[in-house]
Design an enzyme around this catalytic site. Structure first.
Site, PDB file in Angstrom:
ATOM      1  N   GLU A 115       0.877  -1.172   0.000  1.00 54.36           N
ATOM      2  CA  GLU A 115       0.000   0.000   0.000  1.00 54.36           C
ATOM      3  C   GLU A 115       0.910   1.216   0.000  1.00 54.36           C
ATOM      4  OE1 GLU A 115      -2.086   2.661   3.108  1.00 54.36           O
ATOM      5  OE2 GLU A 115      -2.770   0.588   3.378  1.00 54.36           O
TER       6      GLU A 115
ATOM      7  N   CYS B 123      -2.918   7.472   5.223  1.00 50.66           N
ATOM      8  CA  CYS B 123      -2.952   7.105   3.804  1.00 50.66           C
ATOM      9  C   CYS B 123      -4.253   7.536   3.148  1.00 50.66           C
ATOM     10  CB  CYS B 123      -2.745   5.601   3.644  1.00 50.66           C
ATOM     11  SG  CYS B 123      -3.774   4.604   4.741  1.00 50.66           S
TER      12      CYS B 123
END
Length: 514
Positions: free
Chosen positions: A265, A302
């Site tokens: 990620e 994120c």
């Protein structure tokens, strides 16, 4: 629990090199004790060899043993929770209440996976019984299950020292699948990593499972990560971090004699589109919620809303004035470490130099040390579309406002975006048609679509998908949050024409099955 600054391999302290590094308090720059040893090739070799040796045994453990292990890890983390949060605060600058909440999420993840394996649903068995009379050809008996992939290398994340670190979701998912785990602790919070690692060791002892199932290696440089990903006995990688770091690991794994999956990620600007009616009728509330989402955790999520897209005009001007007022009331806060702060400043400098970009809120001069203030930039949509670099993530409390001439240009911006973790639209009921058109484009770009909320805050549950097309992740089919994360560390195996005695338990015929 006293910190030793050593690696953990097979439940024992491992010394490795004499070279050490220290964590540093981002709030005041103080070096924290103890020093932590840099892992070397011998340490990685030992951890990987022992993990591979114990893998056949661990892969065949029943759901009861893995459920007990995950629950015991949760209990051990709770037992040292005060020390974990205090050390985490010293190493990251994150407030203790934030870390307490993150600890709660971490133990929730562990118990969620314990419940999953306890129910036996993680193997997704499929049975197609034989059809010997079928014409023109008979069908054999076919039964599909999932088996663990092998030892997994997990890279701790800098912005989540608990939930995406040593005992976080990646480790929980891999252990639930039956895979040994070798964790590369994040160098910004090695003490927090060691404490969590020792909690896992304690849980292994209480369940009677082999200590070789888990290892923690530490190091400040990139060499430890390279050694892990390159090791032939490591069969998968889980990473949360920068695009540059994730892509480097992905490329390295692809160059191996036996390429392995890297579930990374990496980067996302999490675009937020606000349609005109929503902007006109709810601008005050939207401005406050946007400012709060933008600055949550000093923007170090994120899912931070790094891009806002709206139609230019007086309504947008008024909205941005309200956002500026909310941001102006905030004090500078420390980012996680000086490396993140330096990257934040460099990213803002690059973004500000692009055509048409103006500073709307913030300062041309960075705050001292690790401190950071929010920054708001603005750019016409035509310039944004011409300079695609404006769609790249700047990790921190910043956002770029893209001003569109009309709805057609908003659709152009949506179509031009790279892959994202999330995409959001704010719209009123009368704007459903336009919202639907936006979402039809955005679903090709993002793993989670959001209506009339903001992307920060990721619920840990079976319905969550925390992933998205590249560069958000290296594989958009999988999530790093929620129970479906276990599928990254399992692979399918089909059994054809097997007798009941030779089948794994989850595929054995039920009573009354032909």
């Amino acid at each position: 629990m006293r910190l030793h600054g050593l690696h953990i391999v097979a439940g024992l302290d491992s010394f490795a090199k004499q070279q050490t590094f220290h964590a540093r308090n981002p709030a005041d720059g103080e070096l924290l004790s103890p020093g932590f040893r840099e892992a070397d090739a011998a340490t990685v070799e030992r951890a990987a060899t022992l993990a591979a040796a114990v893998f056949p045994q661990f892969s065949e453990t029943g759901p009861r043993q893995r459920r007990q292990l995950l629950n015991h890890i949760a209990v051990e983390l709770e037992r040292i929770g005060v020390q974990l949060c205090e050390r985490g605060n010293q190493e990251t600058g994150l407030p203790v209440p934030r870390l307490e909440g993150e600890l709660g999420r971490t133990v929730k993840q562990l118990r969620m996976f314990a419940q999953l394996v306890g129910g036996g649903n993680e193997k997704l068995p499929v049975v197609e019984t034989a059809l010997p009379e079928r014409q023109p050809l008979p069908r054999p008996d076919l039964r599909l299950t999932q088996i663990p992939i092998g030892p997994v290398a997990v890279f701790g994340a800098g912005n989540f020292p608990l939930a995406f670190s040593v005992a976080g979701g990646d480790t929980a998912a891999a252990l639930a699948a039956g895979c040994p785990v070798i964790v590369k602790g994040h160098p910004a919070h090695p003490g927090t990593s060691e404490l969590a690692g020792r909690a896992i060791v304690s849980a292994l002892k209480k369940t009677g499972l082999p200590a070789e199932i888990f290892a923690l290696v530490q190091g400040r440089g990139h060499e430890v990560g390279r050694l892990l990903v390159s090791h032939p006995l490591v069969k998968a990688v889980a990473f949360t971090g920068s695009l540059a770091g994730g892509r480097a690991l992905f490329d390295l794994a692809g160059q191996r004699r036996e390429p392995i999956p890297v579930f990374a990620e990496m980067g996302s600007v999490n675009p937020v589109f606000i349609l005109p009616a929503a902007l006109a009728k709810t601008s005050g509330a939207l401005a406050r919620r946007y400012a709060d989402s933008l600055t949550l955790g000093v923007g170090q999520f994120c899912t931070n809303p790094g891009l806002l897209v709206a139609r230019k005009g007086p309504q947008l001007d008024g909205f941005l004035a309200q956002v500026n007022a909310a941001l102006g009331a905030m004090s500078p806060l420390p980012m996680l470490h000086i490396g993140i702060k330096d990257n934040y400043v460099a990213g803002l400098k690059t973004l500000a130099a692009l055509p048409g970009v103006d500073l709307l809120f913030g300062s041309d001069q960075p705050s001292p040390g690790c401190l950071a203030l929010p920054t708001l930039l603005v750019q016409p949509a035509a310039d944004f579309l011409a300079a695609r670099q404006a769609g790249e993530e700047v990790f921190g409390p910043s956002s770029l406002v893209v001003c569109c001439d009309d709805f057609a240009q908003m659709l152009e911006v949506a179509a031009a975006l790279p892959g994202q973790l999330t995409a959001t639209v704010h719209a009123l009921d009368e704007e459903e048609n336009q919202a639907g058109r936006l979402f039809r484009s955005l679903r090709l770009k993002a793993g989670r679509l959001i209506l009339n909320q903001f992307p920060t805050g990721v619920e840990v549950c079976a319905a969550m998908h925390h992933g998205g097309p590249y560069p958000a992740t290296t594989d958009s089919r999988f999530s790093s949050v929620g129970t479906t994360a276990i599928r990254r560390f399992l692979r399918p195996v089909c059994y054809q024409n097997f007798t009941a005695a030779l089948l794994p338990d989850e595929l054995k015929p039920e009573a009354g099955e032909d």
